[in-house]
Design a protein around this motif. Structure first.
Motif, PDB file in Angstrom:
ATOM      1  N   MET A  65     -38.705 -33.034   6.838  1.00 35.97           N
ATOM      2  CA  MET A  65     -38.574 -33.250   8.294  1.00 35.97           C
ATOM      3  C   MET A  65     -39.747 -34.041   8.863  1.00 35.97           C
ATOM      4  O   MET A  65     -40.131 -33.842   9.991  1.00 35.97           O
ATOM      5  CB  MET A  65     -38.466 -31.908   9.009  1.00 35.97           C
ATOM      6  CG  MET A  65     -37.091 -31.297   8.918  1.00 35.97           C
ATOM      7  SD  MET A  65     -36.812 -30.043  10.152  1.00 35.97           S
ATOM      8  CE  MET A  65     -37.194 -30.831  11.675  1.00 35.97           C
ATOM      9  N   PHE A  66     -40.295 -34.905   8.035  1.00 37.35           N
ATOM     10  CA  PHE A  66     -41.465 -35.668   8.471  1.00 37.35           C
ATOM     11  C   PHE A  66     -41.131 -36.524   9.702  1.00 37.35           C
ATOM     12  O   PHE A  66     -41.807 -36.456  10.738  1.00 37.35           O
ATOM     13  CB  PHE A  66     -41.951 -36.555   7.320  1.00 37.35           C
ATOM     14  CG  PHE A  66     -43.225 -37.291   7.605  1.00 37.35           C
ATOM     15  CD1 PHE A  66     -44.455 -36.689   7.401  1.00 37.35           C
ATOM     16  CD2 PHE A  66     -43.207 -38.592   8.091  1.00 37.35           C
ATOM     17  CE1 PHE A  66     -45.632 -37.359   7.670  1.00 37.35           C
ATOM     18  CE2 PHE A  66     -44.383 -39.274   8.368  1.00 37.35           C
ATOM     19  CZ  PHE A  66     -45.597 -38.643   8.156  1.00 37.35           C
ATOM     20  N   VAL A  67     -40.068 -37.313   9.589  1.00 35.61           N
ATOM     21  CA  VAL A  67     -39.702 -38.203  10.698  1.00 35.61           C
ATOM     22  C   VAL A  67     -38.999 -37.406  11.794  1.00 35.61           C
ATOM     23  O   VAL A  67     -39.273 -37.593  12.986  1.00 35.61           O
ATOM     24  CB  VAL A  67     -38.794 -39.342  10.190  1.00 35.61           C
ATOM     25  CG1 VAL A  67     -38.376 -40.247  11.348  1.00 35.61           C
ATOM     26  CG2 VAL A  67     -39.521 -40.172   9.137  1.00 35.61           C
ATOM     27  N   ARG A  97     -41.230 -35.571  14.199  1.00 30.61           N
ATOM     28  CA  ARG A  97     -41.935 -36.474  15.114  1.00 30.61           C
ATOM     29  C   ARG A  97     -40.980 -37.068  16.143  1.00 30.61           C
ATOM     30  O   ARG A  97     -41.361 -37.320  17.285  1.00 30.61           O
ATOM     31  CB  ARG A  97     -42.658 -37.547  14.308  1.00 30.61           C
ATOM     32  CG  ARG A  97     -43.929 -36.998  13.664  1.00 30.61           C
ATOM     33  CD  ARG A  97     -44.356 -37.691  12.418  1.00 30.61           C
ATOM     34  NE  ARG A  97     -45.526 -37.028  11.839  1.00 30.61           N
ATOM     35  CZ  ARG A  97     -45.456 -35.955  11.046  1.00 30.61           C
ATOM     36  NH1 ARG A  97     -44.280 -35.416  10.747  1.00 30.61           N
ATOM     37  NH2 ARG A  97     -46.553 -35.394  10.560  1.00 30.61           N
ATOM     38  N   ASP A  98     -39.741 -37.281  15.724  1.00 33.16           N
ATOM     39  CA  ASP A  98     -38.726 -37.752  16.685  1.00 33.16           C
ATOM     40  C   ASP A  98     -38.514 -36.718  17.789  1.00 33.16           C
ATOM     41  O   ASP A  98     -38.360 -37.059  18.961  1.00 33.16           O
ATOM     42  CB  ASP A  98     -37.388 -37.985  15.969  1.00 33.16           C
ATOM     43  CG  ASP A  98     -37.337 -39.342  15.282  1.00 33.16           C
ATOM     44  OD1 ASP A  98     -38.231 -40.167  15.551  1.00 33.16           O
ATOM     45  OD2 ASP A  98     -36.412 -39.565  14.486  1.00 33.16           O
ATOM     46  N   PHE A 120     -41.377 -37.065  20.064  1.00 30.44           N
ATOM     47  CA  PHE A 120     -41.442 -38.373  20.728  1.00 30.44           C
ATOM     48  C   PHE A 120     -40.332 -38.503  21.780  1.00 30.44           C
ATOM     49  O   PHE A 120     -40.569 -38.971  22.894  1.00 30.44           O
ATOM     50  CB  PHE A 120     -41.301 -39.479  19.676  1.00 30.44           C
ATOM     51  CG  PHE A 120     -41.445 -40.863  20.232  1.00 30.44           C
ATOM     52  CD1 PHE A 120     -42.668 -41.298  20.731  1.00 30.44           C
ATOM     53  CD2 PHE A 120     -40.373 -41.731  20.259  1.00 30.44           C
ATOM     54  CE1 PHE A 120     -42.812 -42.575  21.243  1.00 30.44           C
ATOM     55  CE2 PHE A 120     -40.506 -43.011  20.771  1.00 30.44           C
ATOM     56  CZ  PHE A 120     -41.727 -43.432  21.266  1.00 30.44           C
ATOM     57  N   ASP A 160     -33.679 -47.492  12.318  1.00 35.08           N
ATOM     58  CA  ASP A 160     -34.741 -46.718  11.653  1.00 35.08           C
ATOM     59  C   ASP A 160     -34.255 -46.191  10.313  1.00 35.08           C
ATOM     60  O   ASP A 160     -34.996 -46.181   9.322  1.00 35.08           O
ATOM     61  CB  ASP A 160     -35.160 -45.527  12.524  1.00 35.08           C
ATOM     62  CG  ASP A 160     -35.879 -45.959  13.787  1.00 35.08           C
ATOM     63  OD1 ASP A 160     -36.260 -47.134  13.871  1.00 35.08           O
ATOM     64  OD2 ASP A 160     -36.046 -45.119  14.693  1.00 35.08           O
ATOM     65  N   VAL A 168     -34.298 -48.904   7.781  1.00 34.61           N
ATOM     66  CA  VAL A 168     -35.660 -49.163   7.295  1.00 34.61           C
ATOM     67  C   VAL A 168     -36.054 -48.113   6.255  1.00 34.61           C
ATOM     68  O   VAL A 168     -36.561 -48.436   5.183  1.00 34.61           O
ATOM     69  CB  VAL A 168     -36.661 -49.160   8.477  1.00 34.61           C
ATOM     70  CG1 VAL A 168     -38.100 -49.161   7.965  1.00 34.61           C
ATOM     71  CG2 VAL A 168     -36.418 -50.362   9.379  1.00 34.61           C
ATOM     72  N   LEU A 169     -35.785 -46.842   6.586  1.00 33.25           N
ATOM     73  CA  LEU A 169     -36.149 -45.767   5.656  1.00 33.25           C
ATOM     74  C   LEU A 169     -35.397 -45.917   4.332  1.00 33.25           C
ATOM     75  O   LEU A 169     -35.957 -45.696   3.261  1.00 33.25           O
ATOM     76  CB  LEU A 169     -35.860 -44.403   6.290  1.00 33.25           C
ATOM     77  CG  LEU A 169     -36.852 -43.995   7.392  1.00 33.25           C
ATOM     78  CD1 LEU A 169     -36.328 -42.808   8.183  1.00 33.25           C
ATOM     79  CD2 LEU A 169     -38.215 -43.668   6.793  1.00 33.25           C
ATOM     80  N   ARG A 227     -36.022 -56.540  15.869  1.00 34.01           N
ATOM     81  CA  ARG A 227     -36.389 -55.502  16.828  1.00 34.01           C
ATOM     82  C   ARG A 227     -37.671 -55.869  17.535  1.00 34.01           C
ATOM     83  O   ARG A 227     -38.519 -56.523  16.972  1.00 34.01           O
ATOM     84  CB  ARG A 227     -36.554 -54.162  16.119  1.00 34.01           C
ATOM     85  CG  ARG A 227     -35.259 -53.690  15.530  1.00 34.01           C
ATOM     86  CD  ARG A 227     -35.284 -52.212  15.294  1.00 34.01           C
ATOM     87  NE  ARG A 227     -36.209 -51.866  14.231  1.00 34.01           N
ATOM     88  CZ  ARG A 227     -36.749 -50.667  14.088  1.00 34.01           C
ATOM     89  NH1 ARG A 227     -36.495 -49.749  14.977  1.00 34.01           N
ATOM     90  NH2 ARG A 227     -37.543 -50.390  13.093  1.00 34.01           N
TER      91      ARG A 227
END
Lengths: 364, 226
Positions: free
Chosen positions: A1-3, A6-7, A10, A269, A272-273, A364
């Protein structure tokens, strides 16, 4: 749950908004669950609390459903059941709703008279001819205490004890002797086969129920099944459960819609990941974890609010019938989370379709 | 460790026919060297990069990335290869908006489930190497275009890739910043012994590369060592 974690921090405005919706739906579901269970208890606790595992009703004609209102069993029926192998107890129970009043007639209340045999062990206290046991709600409604006189269907009786909180069809229960009950209103005696009770409470252990029904002219149901024979219970409970079901469905749809939009918004996103080497299971776990955190937080707050409001509503005199226990607090919360996660999972699965090649050409 | 493409052909559906993006392309990039792929728009540069990054499977030919033959690898295996052995520097930085600069770099270690404490130290070290030590806790919208591109480079280097694929890194930068980024890439390539492929249509900074190949209509038309 790293991203995902933070989402959440954020984009806290978006998640707070969605979380608030989850809180409100959970609150509504929690209150409705407590109220449904409370109303069900007022409708059925006298039946579900009987020391028996089955009830035998008079077999209705033409395969019609059984009902407490229409059922009348005679002495032959319960004697037949008492003699069957595997039947450890067969106790007649008479049920009738009528008006009760204090001896001086100043206070009246609608009650359900449950007529049982004095030595049958079904009443919460000792009943005898002319001597009744009031449930606490009945005693409260009439303002009666042990030793007082109450009028029941025109007969004067003495309150022997106040015990239990049984109620039936939204009326508090008064336990009488079966003999007294048979004299209330007088009509039961006029029925064929005596009509001396409403149902037979059976305690069984491996009994052949079909053969017993055949011999006694009855239809046997478990205690839970027999609740459907209370007309008001079926309609009321069905409506409330339907509302609860719709709320669960709405919750799953709303959560699903939110995560659909959210997943579309973060499609670049995800690309990209993926291009960086994130596996699809990793991304699904990440997104689903985000949904679980939001749902757990929203449901937790909503459940706490529902429990608090339920405690206020259910406490004190003349309170709203509200049951506050694991089945009305934790189960709806768990269902909310499970259905919400399912709704989110259906939305999040579109992550699998995101092409990492987009990351090479995305502007982007 | 190197990157080798042998007779690679890639076609895309285009209406009722197929468009050839790469036509029997062969390329070898050795460890510690920086090779530029130049050519006009639509010449196949990006397709070459996509094939090398295992994001697209060619119709024919062999692609060997850091000693691993990629033909026949499944999606999960390709993802693992990208994660562990390939670094990609995107044309646009493609930074994740919710992550700070150090977290952008750290995410690579997280994808590989590396030890968290060592990873954080390495991420800070890489930000220091690209001159952003003091911007580690800033989010993308708090960084300039050049700074975002340098975070992009640091992220690509986090898992110590054997192959570094760089897509038009200077396209959004002015001349001075573009030169700085190319200097950085050249230095890192030698320092970390990566086989680096730089796709660009900008010939201004090619004096920094070890070799240049030119693409036209899906074919490599010229090899020119620096």
């Amino acid at each position: 749950m790293f991203v995902a974690w933070r989402d959440l921090r954020f984009a806290k405005g978006r998640f707070a908004l969605m979380g608030t919706v989850v809180v409100l739906i959970t609150l509504l579901v929690g209150l409705l669950s407590g109220l449904t269970a409370g109303l069900a208890r007022e409708n059925t606790s006298a039946v579900t609390g009987l020391e028996a595992d089955r009830l035998a009703f008079a077999a209705p004609p033409d395969g019609r459903p059984v009902s407490f209102t229409d059922s009348a069993v005679g002495e032959r029926a319960w004697r037949t059941w008492a003699g069957r192998p595997g039947v450890t107890a067969a106790e007649p129970v008479g049920i009738r709703t009528l008006d009760a009043a204090t001896g001086d007639g100043r206070r009246t209340a609608a009650v359900s008279a449950f007529g049982v045999r004095p030595d049958g062990g079904l009443a919460p206290g000792t009943v005898a001819t002319g001597r009744v046991v009031l449930s606490r709600p009945a005693a409260d409604g009439l303002g009666a205490a042990p030793g007082d006189t109450v009028r029941l269907g025109g007969s004067e009786m003495t309150v022997g004890a106040v015990a239990g909180d049984a109620s039936y069809s939204h009326t508090p229960v008064v336990w009488t002797s079966l003999d007294d009950w048979q004299h209330l209103g007088g009509s039961e005696r006029d029925r064929p086969d005596g009509g001396r009770a409403t149902v037979i409470a059976l305690s069984t252990h491996g009994a052949d129920l079909a053969a017993g029904d055949e011999a006694a002219g009855t239809r046997t149901l478990t205690l839970d099944e027999s609740l459907t024979a209370i007309g008001s219970y079926q309609a009321e409970n069905g409506s409330l459960q339907l509302m609860r079901g719709f709320l669960f469905a709405i919750s799953a749809l709303v959560v699903g819609a939110f995560f659909t939009v959210w997943t579309i918004q973060r499609g670049a996103d995800v690309a990209v990941l993926k291009a960086l080497g994130a596996s699809t299971p990793y991304l699904l776990r990440d997104a689903l974890g985000q949904a679980v955190v939001m749902l757990a937080a929203g449901t937790g707050v909503g459940t706490a609010l529902a429990a608090g409001i339920g405690a206020l509503l259910g406490g004190g005199e003349g309170a709203v019938p509200f049951v506050l226990d694991a089945s009305t607090v934790l189960v709806p919360a768990a269902v909310m989370i499970v259905l919400g996660v399912l709704g989110a999972a259906l939305s999040i699965r579109r992550i699998t379709a995101v092409d990492p090649l987009v990351a090479l050409g995305s502007a982007r | 460790m190197t990157l080798t493409l042998t007779d690679v052909t890639l076609t895309y559906p285009d209406g009722g026919t197929r468009l050839t993006a790469l036509d029997r392309v062969s390329l070898h990039v050795a460890a510690g060297t920086l090779t530029a792929v130049v050519g006009p728009s639509g010449s196949g540069k990006s397709s070459l990069l996509a094939v090398a990054a295992t994001l697209v499977t060619p119709d024919r030919g062999r692609v060997v990335v850091a000693g691993t033959e990629t033909t026949g690898l499944g999606g999960a295996e390709k993802a693992a290869l990208r994660r562990e052995r390939v670094g990609i520097v995107f044309q646009q930085p493609n930074l994740l908006p919710s992550l700070t600069a150090v977290e952008q770099v750290l995410v690579m270690a997280h994808l590989s489930a590396g030890p968290a404490r060592a990873a954080r130290a390495r991420a800070r070290e890489l930000l220091d190497a690209v001159g952003l030590a003091d911007k580690a806790d800033r989010r993308p919208h708090e960084l300039s275009g050049g700074q975002r591109q340098r975070v992009n480079i640091a992220r690509a280097l986090m898992n110590e890739p054997a192959v570094l694929l760089v897509d038009e890194p200077t396209s959004a930068l002015d001349h001075e910043r573009g030169a700085a980024v190319l200097d950085l890439l050249a230095a890192l390539t030698r320092e970390r012994s990566t086989a680096t492929v730089l796709v660009t249509h900008d010939r201004a900074h090619l004096d920094r590369v070890d070799g240049t190949v030119t693409m036209r209509d899906g074919r490599l038309t010229a090899h020119a060592p620096a």
